[in-house]
Design a protein around this motif. Structure first.
Motif, PDB file in Angstrom:
ATOM      1  N   ALA A  88      14.223  12.825  -6.840  1.00 23.54           N
ATOM      2  CA  ALA A  88      13.169  12.101  -6.129  1.00 23.54           C
ATOM      3  C   ALA A  88      11.904  12.939  -6.043  1.00 23.54           C
ATOM      4  O   ALA A  88      10.788  12.444  -6.251  1.00 23.54           O
ATOM      5  CB  ALA A  88      13.645  11.712  -4.733  1.00 23.54           C
ATOM      6  N   LEU A  89      12.044  14.216  -5.732  1.00 15.58           N
ATOM      7  CA  LEU A  89      10.888  15.107  -5.649  1.00 15.58           C
ATOM      8  C   LEU A  89      10.227  15.274  -7.014  1.00 15.58           C
ATOM      9  O   LEU A  89       8.999  15.323  -7.117  1.00 15.58           O
ATOM     10  CB  LEU A  89      11.319  16.467  -5.088  1.00 15.58           C
ATOM     11  N   GLU A  90      11.046  15.340  -8.049  1.00 17.92           N
ATOM     12  CA  GLU A  90      10.508  15.476  -9.410  1.00 17.92           C
ATOM     13  C   GLU A  90       9.720  14.236  -9.812  1.00 17.92           C
ATOM     14  O   GLU A  90       8.622  14.335 -10.383  1.00 17.92           O
ATOM     15  CB  GLU A  90      11.653  15.721 -10.385  1.00 17.92           C
ATOM     16  N   LEU A  91      10.266  13.058  -9.527  1.00 16.45           N
ATOM     17  CA  LEU A  91       9.562  11.816  -9.837  1.00 16.45           C
ATOM     18  C   LEU A  91       8.263  11.704  -9.053  1.00 16.45           C
ATOM     19  O   LEU A  91       7.237  11.275  -9.593  1.00 16.45           O
ATOM     20  CB  LEU A  91      10.460  10.610  -9.530  1.00 16.45           C
ATOM     21  N   SER A  92       8.310  12.080  -7.794  1.00 14.97           N
ATOM     22  CA  SER A  92       7.129  11.998  -6.938  1.00 14.97           C
ATOM     23  C   SER A  92       5.962  12.791  -7.517  1.00 14.97           C
ATOM     24  O   SER A  92       4.806  12.357  -7.463  1.00 14.97           O
ATOM     25  CB  SER A  92       7.462  12.499  -5.531  1.00 14.97           C
ATOM     26  N   LYS A  93       6.261  13.947  -8.082  1.00 13.70           N
ATOM     27  CA  LYS A  93       5.218  14.798  -8.654  1.00 13.70           C
ATOM     28  C   LYS A  93       4.614  14.202  -9.936  1.00 13.70           C
ATOM     29  O   LYS A  93       3.521  14.589 -10.342  1.00 13.70           O
ATOM     30  CB  LYS A  93       5.788  16.177  -8.971  1.00 13.70           C
ATOM     31  N   LEU A  94       5.335  13.267 -10.540  1.00 16.17           N
ATOM     32  CA  LEU A  94       4.876  12.675 -11.799  1.00 16.17           C
ATOM     33  C   LEU A  94       4.045  11.413 -11.586  1.00 16.17           C
ATOM     34  O   LEU A  94       3.629  10.778 -12.550  1.00 16.17           O
ATOM     35  CB  LEU A  94       6.081  12.338 -12.686  1.00 16.17           C
ATOM     36  N   CYS A  95       3.793  11.064 -10.329  1.00 15.23           N
ATOM     37  CA  CYS A  95       3.099   9.801 -10.030  1.00 15.23           C
ATOM     38  C   CYS A  95       1.619  10.030  -9.744  1.00 15.23           C
ATOM     39  O   CYS A  95       1.078   9.571  -8.749  1.00 15.23           O
ATOM     40  CB  CYS A  95       3.769   9.111  -8.849  1.00 15.23           C
ATOM     41  N   GLY A  96       0.950  10.765 -10.622  1.00 14.60           N
ATOM     42  CA  GLY A  96      -0.480  10.981 -10.455  1.00 14.60           C
ATOM     43  C   GLY A  96      -0.796  12.026  -9.412  1.00 14.60           C
ATOM     44  O   GLY A  96       0.058  12.822  -9.010  1.00 14.60           O
ATOM     45  N   GLU A 125      -1.560  11.617  -6.222  1.00 14.45           N
ATOM     46  CA  GLU A 125      -0.984  11.349  -4.905  1.00 14.45           C
ATOM     47  C   GLU A 125       0.536  11.250  -5.004  1.00 14.45           C
ATOM     48  O   GLU A 125       1.084  10.314  -5.588  1.00 14.45           O
ATOM     49  CB  GLU A 125      -1.537  10.033  -4.341  1.00 14.45           C
ATOM     50  N   LYS A 126       1.234  12.229  -4.439  1.00 14.20           N
ATOM     51  CA  LYS A 126       2.690  12.224  -4.467  1.00 14.20           C
ATOM     52  C   LYS A 126       3.238  11.084  -3.598  1.00 14.20           C
ATOM     53  O   LYS A 126       2.640  10.713  -2.603  1.00 14.20           O
ATOM     54  CB  LYS A 126       3.229  13.566  -3.970  1.00 14.20           C
ATOM     55  N   LEU A 127       4.383  10.566  -4.013  1.00 11.69           N
ATOM     56  CA  LEU A 127       4.993   9.478  -3.261  1.00 11.69           C
ATOM     57  C   LEU A 127       5.832  10.013  -2.117  1.00 11.69           C
ATOM     58  O   LEU A 127       6.394  11.102  -2.181  1.00 11.69           O
ATOM     59  CB  LEU A 127       5.885   8.637  -4.179  1.00 11.69           C
ATOM     60  N   LYS A 128       5.916   9.215  -1.069  1.00 10.35           N
ATOM     61  CA  LYS A 128       6.798   9.555   0.043  1.00 10.35           C
ATOM     62  C   LYS A 128       8.237   9.367  -0.393  1.00 10.35           C
ATOM     63  O   LYS A 128       8.585   8.369  -1.030  1.00 10.35           O
ATOM     64  CB  LYS A 128       6.504   8.662   1.250  1.00 10.35           C
ATOM     65  N   THR A 129       9.096  10.343  -0.075  1.00  5.71           N
ATOM     66  CA  THR A 129      10.514  10.231  -0.381  1.00  5.71           C
ATOM     67  C   THR A 129      11.279   9.989   0.918  1.00  5.71           C
ATOM     68  O   THR A 129      10.957  10.556   1.959  1.00  5.71           O
ATOM     69  CB  THR A 129      11.041  11.493  -1.075  1.00  5.71           C
ATOM     70  N   VAL A 130      12.295   9.128   0.842  1.00 10.39           N
ATOM     71  CA  VAL A 130      13.048   8.710   2.023  1.00 10.39           C
ATOM     72  C   VAL A 130      14.539   8.921   1.763  1.00 10.39           C
ATOM     73  O   VAL A 130      15.077   8.404   0.773  1.00 10.39           O
ATOM     74  CB  VAL A 130      12.790   7.232   2.356  1.00 10.39           C
ATOM     75  N   SER A 165       0.808  -1.218   0.000  1.00 14.28           N
ATOM     76  CA  SER A 165       0.000   0.000   0.000  1.00 14.28           C
ATOM     77  C   SER A 165       0.839   1.266   0.000  1.00 14.28           C
ATOM     78  O   SER A 165       0.329   2.349  -0.289  1.00 14.28           O
ATOM     79  CB  SER A 165      -0.921   0.005   1.231  1.00 14.28           C
ATOM     80  N   GLN A 166       2.129   1.142   0.331  1.00 13.46           N
ATOM     81  CA  GLN A 166       3.004   2.309   0.375  1.00 13.46           C
ATOM     82  C   GLN A 166       4.076   2.206  -0.704  1.00 13.46           C
ATOM     83  O   GLN A 166       4.973   1.370  -0.619  1.00 13.46           O
ATOM     84  CB  GLN A 166       3.656   2.444   1.752  1.00 13.46           C
ATOM     85  N   LEU A 167       3.967   3.057  -1.703  1.00 14.20           N
ATOM     86  CA  LEU A 167       4.960   3.150  -2.770  1.00 14.20           C
ATOM     87  C   LEU A 167       5.876   4.321  -2.424  1.00 14.20           C
ATOM     88  O   LEU A 167       5.406   5.442  -2.216  1.00 14.20           O
ATOM     89  CB  LEU A 167       4.262   3.373  -4.107  1.00 14.20           C
ATOM     90  N   GLN A 168       7.182   4.064  -2.340  1.00  9.07           N
ATOM     91  CA  GLN A 168       8.116   5.080  -1.862  1.00  9.07           C
ATOM     92  C   GLN A 168       9.335   5.213  -2.774  1.00  9.07           C
ATOM     93  O   GLN A 168       9.658   4.303  -3.542  1.00  9.07           O
ATOM     94  CB  GLN A 168       8.581   4.745  -0.440  1.00  9.07           C
ATOM     95  N   LEU A 169      10.006   6.371  -2.639  1.00  8.82           N
ATOM     96  CA  LEU A 169      11.243   6.650  -3.361  1.00  8.82           C
ATOM     97  C   LEU A 169      12.358   6.882  -2.355  1.00  8.82           C
ATOM     98  O   LEU A 169      12.272   7.776  -1.515  1.00  8.82           O
ATOM     99  CB  LEU A 169      11.098   7.895  -4.239  1.00  8.82           C
ATOM    100  N   GLY A 170      13.404   6.070  -2.423  1.00  7.32           N
ATOM    101  CA  GLY A 170      14.580   6.300  -1.600  1.00  7.32           C
ATOM    102  C   GLY A 170      15.618   7.050  -2.410  1.00  7.32           C
ATOM    103  O   GLY A 170      15.824   6.743  -3.586  1.00  7.32           O
ATOM    104  N   TYR A 171      16.285   8.034  -1.800  1.00  8.09           N
ATOM    105  CA  TYR A 171      17.240   8.837  -2.561  1.00  8.09           C
ATOM    106  C   TYR A 171      18.536   9.037  -1.788  1.00  8.09           C
ATOM    107  O   TYR A 171      18.579   8.990  -0.561  1.00  8.09           O
ATOM    108  CB  TYR A 171      16.632  10.196  -2.925  1.00  8.09           C
ATOM    109  N   THR A 172      19.607   9.256  -2.531  1.00  8.85           N
ATOM    110  CA  THR A 172      20.908   9.594  -1.974  1.00  8.85           C
ATOM    111  C   THR A 172      21.013  11.121  -1.918  1.00  8.85           C
ATOM    112  O   THR A 172      20.170  11.823  -2.489  1.00  8.85           O
ATOM    113  CB  THR A 172      22.031   9.021  -2.857  1.00  8.85           C
TER     114      THR A 172
END
Length: 313
Positions: free
Chosen positions: A235-243, A245-250, A221-228
């Motif tokens: 990561a923030l740019e990709l999150s905005k492109l996911c419909g 609902e923005k994804l949580k970035t870690v 249920s939780q789709l996330q982006l991990g970043y260095t």
């Protein structure tokens, strides 16, 4: 997602554990990518007794983005539960010590019990039989310690990622193909030799592309982006492109990146899904077991749409 492609790489080539199985998979994937206009490169290397064979589609000379997918499948865990942390390599390694080695220790204890329990109680024929049985069990024990047994169902880890990467590749224009590389990585355990070899190849070619790692995003249920530190903006740019609902970035610290493919890439993004454990860490259950046969197509389609949108910008 193309159901035929998913079935092909989750069933026909769904077990990629032995060298023969991996070779058959690479041959099939090369044929599929050739049909959509991609050339391939084999990147192999070894360290000590381990050897990894990576498969690359596209030319690194012009690559701005690398889509990296672990393609080998894990060994089967003979334990009552399996816990995998796709954004936290150190925790994942620690959590799997008991599931991986406890059955081997138990087999060794049984072996010792057979030896000492039969001492002085057997005739010559019985002693010979016990010697053969113990010798056989010692070979099994040695094999399990060095190699393990293939897990047969691997939908989430990472057959769905392979199918998603192909779907993305198929949708790119010639110009987009020119700046994108698809990299399928071997030996994704312990020190992640395949990722290490890929990073060394980047250095040889004086390239430092963004690496988007697919790691178990097909269920949860939780789709996330991990970043260095170098890829927070991406990561923030990709999150905005996911419909909507923005994804949580870690943020991935050094401990989380250790014992994972992300450890070897300077500019890495990890896409993963699962559920939060009691400490809020992203957890994927049932990989490396026969239960890894469920996916959520919504997750897969979201990732395909998100990454495709980014590559087409």
């Amino acid at each position: 997602m193309d159901q035929n492609i998913f079935k092909k790489y989750s069933e026909t080539y769904g077990t990629r554990f032995t060298n023969k199985q991996k070779a058959a998979f690479r041959k099939a994937l090369i044929e599929d990518f050739k049909e959509i206009g991609y050339s391939h490169t084999i990147i192999a290397g070894k360290k000590n007794l381990s050897r990894a064979v990576n498969l690359q589609f596209g030319n690194m000379k012009h690559a701005k983005t690398v889509i990296a997918v672990p393609y080998d499948t894990p060994q089967h865990i003979f334990w009552w539960k399996s816990e995998y942390y796709p954004l936290d390599g150190l925790t994942s390694a620690n959590k799997n010590l008991i599931p991986q080695f406890a059955p081997i220790v138990l087999l060794y204890v049984i072996l010792l019990g057979l030896i000492y329990g039969s001492e002085g109680r057997l005739n010559a024929q019985g002693a010979n039989f016990m010697f053969l049985l113990v010798s056989f069990l010692m070979v099994v024990l040695f094999y399990l310690m060095l190699h393990g047994v293939a897990n047969r169902k691997n939908y989430v880890r990472n057959s769905a990622g392979i199918a998603a990467a192909y779907e993305i590749a198929k949708g790119l224009s010639k110009d987009e193909q020119r700046t994108t590389v698809f990299l399928f990585i071997d030996r994704n355990k312990a020190r992640h030799l395949g990722a290490h070899i890929a990073a060394e190849d980047f250095l040889k070619q004086t390239r430092n592309p963004n690496v988007i790692l697919f790691n178990c995003f097909a269920l949860g249920s939780q789709l996330q982006l991990g970043y260095t530190p170098q890829t927070k903006k991406l990561a923030l740019e990709l999150s905005k492109l996911c419909g909507e609902e923005k994804l949580k970035t870690v943020a991935l610290d050094d401990a989380m990146r250790s014992s994972s493919a992300a450890e070897h890439f300077v500019k890495a993004i990890v896409i993963a899904a699962g559920e939060a454990d009691e400490k809020g860490r992203l957890l994927v259950k049932n990989t490396a077991t026969a239960k890894d046969r469920l996916i959520d197509e919504v997750n897969i389609d979201r990732v395909i749409q998100m990454v495709s949108s980014y590559l087409k910008k």
